[in-house]
Design a protein around this motif. Structure first.
Motif, PDB file in Angstrom:
ATOM      1  N   THR A 147      -4.168 -10.166   5.456  1.00 59.25           N
ATOM      2  CA  THR A 147      -3.665  -8.822   5.197  1.00 59.25           C
ATOM      3  C   THR A 147      -4.630  -7.751   5.679  1.00 59.25           C
ATOM      4  O   THR A 147      -5.831  -8.008   5.821  1.00 59.25           O
ATOM      5  CB  THR A 147      -3.417  -8.651   3.681  1.00 59.25           C
ATOM      6  OG1 THR A 147      -2.837  -7.363   3.446  1.00 59.25           O
ATOM      7  CG2 THR A 147      -4.719  -8.762   2.887  1.00 59.25           C
ATOM      8  N   ASP A 148      -4.115  -6.539   5.898  1.00 59.28           N
ATOM      9  CA  ASP A 148      -4.961  -5.373   6.155  1.00 59.28           C
ATOM     10  C   ASP A 148      -5.361  -4.708   4.843  1.00 59.28           C
ATOM     11  O   ASP A 148      -6.226  -3.847   4.817  1.00 59.28           O
ATOM     12  CB  ASP A 148      -4.214  -4.360   7.035  1.00 59.28           C
ATOM     13  CG  ASP A 148      -4.014  -4.880   8.448  1.00 59.28           C
ATOM     14  OD1 ASP A 148      -4.875  -5.648   8.914  1.00 59.28           O
ATOM     15  OD2 ASP A 148      -2.987  -4.531   9.069  1.00 59.28           O
ATOM     16  N   GLY A 149      -4.693  -5.103   3.752  1.00 56.69           N
ATOM     17  CA  GLY A 149      -5.024  -4.594   2.427  1.00 56.69           C
ATOM     18  C   GLY A 149      -6.028  -5.508   1.753  1.00 56.69           C
ATOM     19  O   GLY A 149      -7.134  -5.685   2.238  1.00 56.69           O
ATOM     20  N   ASN A 166      -0.518 -10.318  -2.238  1.00 55.76           N
ATOM     21  CA  ASN A 166      -0.940  -9.556  -1.064  1.00 55.76           C
ATOM     22  C   ASN A 166      -0.628  -8.078  -1.312  1.00 55.76           C
ATOM     23  O   ASN A 166       0.533  -7.686  -1.427  1.00 55.76           O
ATOM     24  CB  ASN A 166      -0.182 -10.074   0.160  1.00 55.76           C
ATOM     25  CG  ASN A 166      -0.486  -9.288   1.427  1.00 55.76           C
ATOM     26  OD1 ASN A 166      -1.275  -8.349   1.421  1.00 55.76           O
ATOM     27  ND2 ASN A 166       0.152  -9.667   2.518  1.00 55.76           N
ATOM     28  N   VAL A 167      -1.692  -7.279  -1.425  1.00 56.23           N
ATOM     29  CA  VAL A 167      -1.547  -5.870  -1.813  1.00 56.23           C
ATOM     30  C   VAL A 167      -1.929  -4.954  -0.653  1.00 56.23           C
ATOM     31  O   VAL A 167      -2.938  -5.171   0.020  1.00 56.23           O
ATOM     32  CB  VAL A 167      -2.435  -5.558  -3.037  1.00 56.23           C
ATOM     33  CG1 VAL A 167      -2.329  -4.085  -3.422  1.00 56.23           C
ATOM     34  CG2 VAL A 167      -2.053  -6.445  -4.214  1.00 56.23           C
ATOM     35  N   ASN A 168      -1.125  -3.924  -0.451  1.00 52.82           N
ATOM     36  CA  ASN A 168      -1.422  -2.909   0.556  1.00 52.82           C
ATOM     37  C   ASN A 168      -2.163  -1.759  -0.129  1.00 52.82           C
ATOM     38  O   ASN A 168      -1.577  -0.987  -0.879  1.00 52.82           O
ATOM     39  CB  ASN A 168      -0.119  -2.401   1.191  1.00 52.82           C
ATOM     40  CG  ASN A 168      -0.374  -1.368   2.270  1.00 52.82           C
ATOM     41  OD1 ASN A 168      -1.418  -1.392   2.918  1.00 52.82           O
ATOM     42  ND2 ASN A 168       0.561  -0.463   2.452  1.00 52.82           N
ATOM     43  N   GLY A 169      -3.451  -1.686   0.104  1.00 48.45           N
ATOM     44  CA  GLY A 169      -4.261  -0.650  -0.536  1.00 48.45           C
ATOM     45  C   GLY A 169      -5.735  -0.978  -0.389  1.00 48.45           C
ATOM     46  O   GLY A 169      -6.107  -2.004   0.196  1.00 48.45           O
ATOM     47  N   ASN A 175      -8.223  -0.904  -8.348  1.00 52.30           N
ATOM     48  CA  ASN A 175      -7.042  -1.499  -7.719  1.00 52.30           C
ATOM     49  C   ASN A 175      -7.033  -3.022  -7.858  1.00 52.30           C
ATOM     50  O   ASN A 175      -5.973  -3.626  -8.028  1.00 52.30           O
ATOM     51  CB  ASN A 175      -6.964  -1.105  -6.244  1.00 52.30           C
ATOM     52  CG  ASN A 175      -6.556   0.343  -6.052  1.00 52.30           C
ATOM     53  OD1 ASN A 175      -6.058   0.976  -6.996  1.00 52.30           O
ATOM     54  ND2 ASN A 175      -6.768   0.868  -4.859  1.00 52.30           N
ATOM     55  N   ILE A 176      -8.214  -3.617  -7.781  1.00 49.96           N
ATOM     56  CA  ILE A 176      -8.313  -5.071  -7.956  1.00 49.96           C
ATOM     57  C   ILE A 176      -7.919  -5.454  -9.377  1.00 49.96           C
ATOM     58  O   ILE A 176      -7.197  -6.444  -9.600  1.00 49.96           O
ATOM     59  CB  ILE A 176      -9.743  -5.560  -7.629  1.00 49.96           C
ATOM     60  CG1 ILE A 176     -10.008  -5.466  -6.123  1.00 49.96           C
ATOM     61  CG2 ILE A 176      -9.947  -7.007  -8.112  1.00 49.96           C
ATOM     62  CD1 ILE A 176     -11.449  -5.694  -5.732  1.00 49.96           C
ATOM     63  N   PHE A 258       3.082   0.797 -12.017  1.00 53.56           N
ATOM     64  CA  PHE A 258       1.793   0.344 -12.556  1.00 53.56           C
ATOM     65  C   PHE A 258       0.743   0.167 -11.463  1.00 53.56           C
ATOM     66  O   PHE A 258      -0.408   0.564 -11.625  1.00 53.56           O
ATOM     67  CB  PHE A 258       1.974  -0.975 -13.311  1.00 53.56           C
ATOM     68  CG  PHE A 258       0.675  -1.609 -13.724  1.00 53.56           C
ATOM     69  CD1 PHE A 258      -0.079  -1.086 -14.764  1.00 53.56           C
ATOM     70  CD2 PHE A 258       0.175  -2.716 -13.039  1.00 53.56           C
ATOM     71  CE1 PHE A 258      -1.307  -1.647 -15.128  1.00 53.56           C
ATOM     72  CE2 PHE A 258      -1.043  -3.288 -13.391  1.00 53.56           C
ATOM     73  CZ  PHE A 258      -1.781  -2.757 -14.436  1.00 53.56           C
ATOM     74  N   ILE A 259       1.152  -0.417 -10.338  1.00 60.84           N
ATOM     75  CA  ILE A 259       0.153  -0.748  -9.299  1.00 60.84           C
ATOM     76  C   ILE A 259      -0.139   0.428  -8.371  1.00 60.84           C
ATOM     77  O   ILE A 259      -1.080   0.378  -7.570  1.00 60.84           O
ATOM     78  CB  ILE A 259       0.590  -1.991  -8.489  1.00 60.84           C
ATOM     79  CG1 ILE A 259      -0.633  -2.635  -7.825  1.00 60.84           C
ATOM     80  CG2 ILE A 259       1.685  -1.630  -7.483  1.00 60.84           C
ATOM     81  CD1 ILE A 259      -0.400  -4.005  -7.282  1.00 60.84           C
ATOM     82  N   ALA A 260       0.622   1.520  -8.471  1.00 57.82           N
ATOM     83  CA  ALA A 260       0.377   2.698  -7.631  1.00 57.82           C
ATOM     84  C   ALA A 260      -1.071   3.198  -7.823  1.00 57.82           C
ATOM     85  O   ALA A 260      -1.623   3.084  -8.919  1.00 57.82           O
ATOM     86  CB  ALA A 260       1.372   3.793  -7.991  1.00 57.82           C
ATOM     87  N   PRO A 261      -1.708   3.693  -6.752  1.00 59.59           N
ATOM     88  CA  PRO A 261      -1.148   4.056  -5.449  1.00 59.59           C
ATOM     89  C   PRO A 261      -0.990   2.888  -4.476  1.00 59.59           C
ATOM     90  O   PRO A 261      -0.498   3.072  -3.373  1.00 59.59           O
ATOM     91  CB  PRO A 261      -2.166   5.060  -4.906  1.00 59.59           C
ATOM     92  CG  PRO A 261      -3.472   4.567  -5.474  1.00 59.59           C
ATOM     93  CD  PRO A 261      -3.141   4.061  -6.853  1.00 59.59           C
ATOM     94  N   SER A 262      -1.424   1.690  -4.858  1.00 63.04           N
ATOM     95  CA  SER A 262      -1.220   0.526  -3.994  1.00 63.04           C
ATOM     96  C   SER A 262       0.250   0.127  -4.005  1.00 63.04           C
ATOM     97  O   SER A 262       1.015   0.529  -4.891  1.00 63.04           O
ATOM     98  CB  SER A 262      -2.066  -0.661  -4.470  1.00 63.04           C
ATOM     99  OG  SER A 262      -3.436  -0.344  -4.496  1.00 63.04           O
TER     100      SER A 262
END
Length: 294
Positions: A147-149, A166-169, A175-176, A258-262
């Motif tokens: 991933t790029d995240g 797999n998270v985008n952020g 965030n982790i 909940f996961i924002a901004p990711s």
């Protein structure tokens, strides 16, 4: 002596060993089938082959992440019994398997089994472990994600369920921590889809038909049924699509909020033995077989 197909076939029928193992055994012993049988037994191959047909529906899920969190791997390694899954050698081998998968960009079970480790293929090491421990074992499935995240994983119930997220952020501590919470949520709630876009027309129509038949059996009129179905489909998305689900630790949030901004790119959830039809075992017969060495 020439190593013929018929000779290989006979050795395979007598020992249950694989074709390549039988061919090698005959080559090592100048085509002498009795010596080849002894050779296979000495290597543990014949013993392992006898167990290869037995159902391996227990085991553990293993996961690993690269140091930069840009790549992750998840792997299901099966055994016949939960007792063996708790064996330190089994655990150590499973950890080694997922590390190899991650570090060498292996993308399939066959690639992993063919990989050379300490002068032998992984499949040979597995055969030797089967012969030593006395149960069938199997690398059932694996997945590697880049991933790029960033990647997060979670192992639940000591290895019975594993999640790769797999998270985008940006991989900040905050965030982790959120991603860890979402991975735990996935383990607990077992979402079937990431979001609405992944629900196929066939899946949605099947759900509608089930709900429609239930409503018809309750005597609801047709015009009311269609309105009720709209609400039921919204409920279906909320229950089965990860980003629409209520966060298990705080239902005032959807997972998306909940996961924002990711945002979430993808997830994989492995549960040990899911989809494998387990054999009904006669415990007394199993013990007797173990005592007799079969």
């Amino acid at each position: 002596m020439a190593i013929t197909t018929a000779l290989i076939k006979e050795l395979r029928e007598r020992t249950g060993a694989g074709m390549l193992d039988c061919k090698k055994a005959l080559q090592e012993n100048d085509g002498d089938i009795e010596k080849a049988i002894d050779w296979l037994r000495e290597k543990g191959i014949a013993k392992a082959a006898k167990k290869s047909g037995r159902v391996a529906a227990e085991g553990l899920v293993f996961a690993a992440i690269s140091e930069d969190r840009k790549k992750g791997a998840i792997l299901e390694f099966n055994s016949e019994t939960d007792f063996v899954a708790k064996n330190d050698e089994f655990k150590s081998f499973g950890e080694k398997l997922v590390a190899l998968t991650l570090n060498h960009d292996l993308t399939s079970e066959d690639e992993l089994k063919a990989f050379e480790l300490e002068g032998k293929t992984v499949e040979t090491h597995l055969t030797e472990l089967i012969a030593k421990i006395g149960e069938n074992m199997n690398v059932r499935r694996l997945k590697v994600v880049s991933t790029d995240g960033f990647i997060e994983t979670y192992i639940h119930l000591g290895g019975k369920i594993g999640v790769l997220l797999n998270v985008n952020g940006e991989a900040t501590p905050e965030n982790i921590e959120k991603a860890k919470g979402v991975a735990m949520h996935i383990a607990a709630m077992d979402p079937k889809y990431l979001d609405k876009s992944q629900v196929t027309a066939d899946d949605l129509e099947r759900e509608k038909e089930i709900a429609r038949h239930q409503l018809e059996s309750e005597g609801k009129p047709a015009n009311i049924i269609e309105k009720i179905l709209e609400g039921k489909m919204r409920k279906f998305y909320e229950e089965n699509c990860l980003v629409q689900q209520k966060y298990v630790r705080d239902d005032s949030f959807t997972i998306e909020k909940f996961i924002a901004p990711s945002t979430i790119n993808s997830f994989d959830r492995f549960k040990v033995g899911e989809g494998i039809e387990k054999e009904e075992v006669d415990f007394a017969a199993e013990v007797a077989a173990q005592i007799s060495g079969n």
